[in-house]
Design an enzyme around this catalytic site. Structure first.
Site, mmCIF file in Angstrom:
data_model
loop_
_atom_site.group_PDB
_atom_site.id
_atom_site.type_symbol
_atom_site.label_atom_id
_atom_site.label_comp_id
_atom_site.label_asym_id
_atom_site.label_seq_id
_atom_site.Cartn_x
_atom_site.Cartn_y
_atom_site.Cartn_z
ATOM 1 N N CYS A 39 0.830 -1.199 0.000
ATOM 2 C CA CYS A 39 0.000 0.000 0.000
ATOM 3 C C CYS A 39 0.870 1.258 0.000
ATOM 4 O O CYS A 39 2.023 1.244 0.419
ATOM 5 C CB CYS A 39 -0.903 -0.029 1.230
ATOM 6 N N ASP A 41 0.401 3.655 1.915
ATOM 7 C CA ASP A 41 0.347 4.177 3.278
ATOM 8 C C ASP A 41 1.739 4.537 3.795
ATOM 9 O O ASP A 41 2.672 3.734 3.710
ATOM 10 C CB ASP A 41 -0.289 3.125 4.202
ATOM 11 N N ARG A 43 2.914 4.704 6.620
ATOM 12 C CA ARG A 43 3.382 3.977 7.789
ATOM 13 C C ARG A 43 4.112 2.676 7.448
ATOM 14 O O ARG A 43 4.601 1.965 8.327
ATOM 15 C CB ARG A 43 2.193 3.679 8.721
ATOM 16 N N HIS A 98 -1.899 -4.363 5.152
ATOM 17 C CA HIS A 98 -1.478 -3.871 6.467
ATOM 18 C C HIS A 98 -2.674 -3.489 7.323
ATOM 19 O O HIS A 98 -3.781 -3.252 6.822
ATOM 20 C CB HIS A 98 -0.559 -2.653 6.305
ATOM 21 N N CYS A 101 -5.893 -0.152 7.265
ATOM 22 C CA CYS A 101 -5.791 0.310 5.877
ATOM 23 C C CYS A 101 -6.970 1.221 5.506
ATOM 24 O O CYS A 101 -8.134 0.802 5.558
ATOM 25 C CB CYS A 101 -5.741 -0.883 4.929
#
Length: 221
Positions: A39, A41, A43, A98, A101
């Protein structure tokens, strides 16, 4: 922005200087160990997570770690997969979802992306995930467990989508490629891998150890 610029200076003065030979070798080409699909993302840091060096992972990122079926969108995803498999000849592809999400939350709650037409359109490539959740997970009603199940099912859906790509299908048929489904729980640092034989996610170190044990038990030809 200043933090990013300061980081570049630190990289050039410290890391690059101490790894100069590595970067000189990388200038000659790349031979990544795997294609890592995850992803966008912020993080998630694939290289940090796997403790790999530059040149060891070929990384593809987008919202929801989605792999459109071949022919649905002949864009960046299809090109990245084809190049990784056919040119770089990676032997492993990992699809890594993850925890927490946002894309999968949008799949569960379409109203959350009501004002985001591009995101809504993108999530249609995870429609199978949405249907699986609606029809097979009615018994899970609490938000957190339902999101976790969505993340896990979406990884499996995207693995199936990967199989529709001709370059992947051909390598799989020859036994030259392996697909892996992972879920990263970033708040604990845990990584879970899907075990097809057991039909569930297990700590990644357990699945690797078991796979190695099975391989060792196979008779030589």
């Amino acid at each position: 922005m200043q933090k990013l610029v300061d980081g570049i200076h630190e990289f050039q003065d410290s890391y690059f200087t101490s790894h100069k030979l590595l970067f000189e070798r990388l200038a000659q080409g790349q031979q990544p160990l795997a294609l890592f699909i995850t992803c966008s993302d912020s993080r998630i840091d694939p290289s940090l997570l796997t403790q790999t060096q530059p040149g060891e992972l070929f990384i593809m990122r987008n919202a929801g770690n989605i792999v459109p079926p071949y022919g649905a969108v002949l864009g960046g995803e299809a090109a990245t997969i084809e190049f990784a498999v056919s040119v770089l000849k990676v032997q492993d592809i990992i699809v890594c979802g993850h925890s927490h999400c946002g894309a999968m939350n949008g799949l569960l709650h379409p109203e959350a992306v009501g004002e985001l037409p591009a995101v809504r359109a993108w999530l249609t490539h995870a429609e199978a995930t949405s249907r699986i959740m609606k029809e097979n997970y009615k018994h899970i009603t609490e938000e957190a467990p339902r999101l976790t199940a969505t993340v896990e099912e979406n990884v499996l859906v995207q693995l199936e989508n990967l199989r529709t790509h001709p370059s992947v299908a051909a390598k799989l048929a020859r036994g030259e490629l392996k697909l892996h489904g992972w879920v990263y729980k970033f708040e604990t640092g845990q990584v879970f891998a899907y075990d097809a034989e057991k039909g569930q996610y297990l700590p990644v170190e357990e699945t690797v150890a078991r796979s190695s044990s099975v391989s060792a038990e196979l008779p030589s030809i």
